[in-house]
Write a protein that holds these residues in place. Structure first.
Motif, PDB file in Angstrom:
ATOM      1  N   HIS A  86      38.484  33.006  38.461  1.00 42.02           N
ATOM      2  CA  HIS A  86      38.131  32.676  37.080  1.00 42.02           C
ATOM      3  C   HIS A  86      38.940  33.522  36.092  1.00 42.02           C
ATOM      4  O   HIS A  86      39.228  33.078  34.989  1.00 42.02           O
ATOM      5  N   LEU A  87      39.287  34.721  36.491  1.00 42.26           N
ATOM      6  CA  LEU A  87      40.110  35.601  35.662  1.00 42.26           C
ATOM      7  C   LEU A  87      41.505  35.695  36.271  1.00 42.26           C
ATOM      8  O   LEU A  87      42.019  36.775  36.549  1.00 42.26           O
ATOM      9  N   SER A  88      42.131  34.552  36.442  1.00 39.70           N
ATOM     10  CA  SER A  88      43.445  34.539  37.089  1.00 39.70           C
ATOM     11  C   SER A  88      44.532  35.114  36.199  1.00 39.70           C
ATOM     12  O   SER A  88      45.649  35.355  36.668  1.00 39.70           O
ATOM     13  N   MET A  89      44.243  35.354  34.920  1.00 39.15           N
ATOM     14  CA  MET A  89      45.213  36.068  34.084  1.00 39.15           C
ATOM     15  C   MET A  89      45.347  37.514  34.553  1.00 39.15           C
ATOM     16  O   MET A  89      46.260  38.232  34.141  1.00 39.15           O
ATOM     17  N   TRP A  90      44.447  37.933  35.452  1.00 42.56           N
ATOM     18  CA  TRP A  90      44.523  39.269  36.046  1.00 42.56           C
ATOM     19  C   TRP A  90      44.887  39.220  37.529  1.00 42.56           C
ATOM     20  O   TRP A  90      45.775  39.941  37.971  1.00 42.56           O
ATOM     21  N   ASP A  91      44.217  38.389  38.312  1.00 43.55           N
ATOM     22  CA  ASP A  91      44.459  38.462  39.761  1.00 43.55           C
ATOM     23  C   ASP A  91      45.558  37.519  40.248  1.00 43.55           C
ATOM     24  O   ASP A  91      45.863  37.488  41.444  1.00 43.55           O
ATOM     25  N   ASP A  92      46.156  36.743  39.337  1.00 45.88           N
ATOM     26  CA  ASP A  92      47.397  36.020  39.643  1.00 45.88           C
ATOM     27  C   ASP A  92      48.263  36.034  38.387  1.00 45.88           C
ATOM     28  O   ASP A  92      48.759  35.006  37.934  1.00 45.88           O
ATOM     29  N   GLN A  93      48.447  37.220  37.857  1.00 46.29           N
ATOM     30  CA  GLN A  93      49.005  37.394  36.526  1.00 46.29           C
ATOM     31  C   GLN A  93      50.414  36.831  36.384  1.00 46.29           C
ATOM     32  O   GLN A  93      50.733  36.162  35.392  1.00 46.29           O
ATOM     33  N   ARG A  94      51.267  37.080  37.342  1.00 49.40           N
ATOM     34  CA  ARG A  94      52.655  36.633  37.237  1.00 49.40           C
ATOM     35  C   ARG A  94      52.744  35.111  37.104  1.00 49.40           C
ATOM     36  O   ARG A  94      53.385  34.584  36.190  1.00 49.40           O
ATOM     37  N   ALA A  95      52.084  34.400  38.002  1.00 54.71           N
ATOM     38  CA  ALA A  95      52.131  32.933  37.964  1.00 54.71           C
ATOM     39  C   ALA A  95      51.424  32.385  36.733  1.00 54.71           C
ATOM     40  O   ALA A  95      51.881  31.404  36.120  1.00 54.71           O
ATOM     41  N   TYR A  96      50.318  33.008  36.347  1.00 51.28           N
ATOM     42  CA  TYR A  96      49.539  32.542  35.198  1.00 51.28           C
ATOM     43  C   TYR A  96      50.368  32.575  33.924  1.00 51.28           C
ATOM     44  O   TYR A  96      50.448  31.575  33.190  1.00 51.28           O
ATOM     45  N   PHE A  97      51.006  33.713  33.659  1.00 54.56           N
ATOM     46  CA  PHE A  97      51.753  33.826  32.414  1.00 54.56           C
ATOM     47  C   PHE A  97      53.090  33.098  32.456  1.00 54.56           C
ATOM     48  O   PHE A  97      53.579  32.657  31.412  1.00 54.56           O
ATOM     49  N   GLN A  98      53.654  32.936  33.622  1.00 51.93           N
ATOM     50  CA  GLN A  98      54.858  32.124  33.695  1.00 51.93           C
ATOM     51  C   GLN A  98      54.542  30.682  33.313  1.00 51.93           C
ATOM     52  O   GLN A  98      55.289  30.045  32.564  1.00 51.93           O
ATOM     53  N   ALA A  99      53.413  30.159  33.805  1.00 57.12           N
ATOM     54  CA  ALA A  99      53.011  28.796  33.455  1.00 57.12           C
ATOM     55  C   ALA A  99      52.659  28.682  31.975  1.00 57.12           C
ATOM     56  O   ALA A  99      53.024  27.705  31.302  1.00 57.12           O
TER      57      ALA A  99
END
Length: 333
Positions: free
Chosen positions: A310-323
């Motif tokens: 639910h907080l993937s801006m933290w636990d998948d940060q690289r992919a989240y912000f690239q998208a």
């Protein structure tokens, strides 16, 4: 519907960020974000806005650029703090970023008038904040409960939005309730039995019940990081429980608040704003619902984190912000 996926290929120049610049951001930012202090400590760009009801809400501008992005935090009742990692990506990429603590949350006023905690009033508040900040056209980002608020705003004020991001929020509460029940059934047997026992005893809103939810659900579907980053801990600590209980309920498994009947599936085709729907494999929102949502939006794009929650801006940060940056690059100021 477009699928937004992290790509190693060169981005179009119109997307504001070159691959080299994006790679530098993605490589450097997480180290800073993990230890980032709250934006409340730095007063640069801070502006207090007095609402029509006389109460004040806190906002902060970070960076500058032609494209403005206003962030709506989740909850209801949380604070902007857990979104602080956005300051490590968007301003450096040329975007003007606005943090905002909704009334009753974080640094904003905390009145005791419970009649204030409704979706229609928060929607009016958002338009007042938009006007005070002078955002004639902007990108609206909403996470979780913020996604509900963002969806409503897009339906009421489409002329104001150049882009919309709905992160980790389904288009109806009924859809969420159905999926969270499935997640409950996937928990360890001992936890399920104890939840069953408490429910049978009429204690599904008790502290003991909520403690099990937090112990078993959170590490699997809310945030898959241990320890939690400081900004996330601050947001969890600062939550306004009165707002959360009145609008949502006592915990994730018991939804009894005034948002219970919210449903916008039939209205999604009316949203003509370019919209990125973001979900995650380990979210408490159904990834299949995120896909359906993006497909129903006339100009919808989809990103599903394969390892985030639910907080993937933290636990998948690289992919989240690239998208996210890739989508923002398609938006004209």
């Amino acid at each position: 519907m477009d699928i937004v996926t992290p790509s190693p290929h060169r981005l179009d120049r119109r997307e504001f960020v070159s691959v080299g610049a994006l790679a530098a951001l993605l490589a450097a930012a997480p180290a800073r974000a993990a230890a980032a202090p709250s934006g409340a400590a730095a007063q640069d760009g801070v502006r207090w806005i007095t609402l029509d009801n006389g109460h004040k809400v806190w906002t902060q501008r970070v960076g500058s650029g032609k494209t403005k992005v206003l962030l709506l935090h989740g909850g209801p009742g949380f604070s902007h703090d857990y979104l602080q990692c956005f300051a490590d990506y968007l301003p450096q990429a040329g975007y003007e970023l606005y943090f905002y603590d909704q009334l009753g949350c974080g640094l904003s006023d905390r009145p005791e008038d419970t009649s204030l905690w409704t979706l229609p009033r928060y929607l009016d508040e958002l338009e007042q904040v938009r006007t005070a900040l002078g955002l004639e056209t902007f990108v609206l980002y909403g996470h979780s409960w913020g996604g509900i608020l963002g969806t409503e705003y897009a339906l009421r004020h489409p002329e104001r939005l150049s882009g919309l991001v709905i992160s980790n929020m389904s288009a109806s509460i009924a859809d969420y309730v159905s999926y969270i029940a499935k997640l409950r059934s996937s928990l360890p047997e001992a936890a399920r039995k104890e939840l069953d026992r408490l429910e049978a005893a009429g204690q599904s809103e008790s502290e003991a019940y909520t403690a099990i939810v937090e112990r078993e659900l959170y590490p699997r579907y809310i945030l898959r990081l241990d320890p939690h980053p400081e900004p996330v801990l601050k947001a969890f600590t600062a939550v306004n429980p009165v707002i959360y209980r009145q609008m949502a309920g006592p915990n994730e498994f018991v939804f009894s608040g005034n948002l219970e009947g919210w449903d916008r599936w039939a209205d999604l085709p009316r949203i003509q704003t370019p919209t990125l729907v973001m979900g995650a494999r380990y979210d408490e929102m159904d990834p299949a619902s995120m896909k359906r949502q993006a497909e129903m939006l006339p100009h919808g794009s989809l990103f599903i984190s394969e390892k985030g929650s639910h907080l993937s801006m933290w636990d998948d940060q690289r992919a989240y912000f690239q998208a996210l940056l890739k989508f923002l690059g398609t938006i004209r100021a």
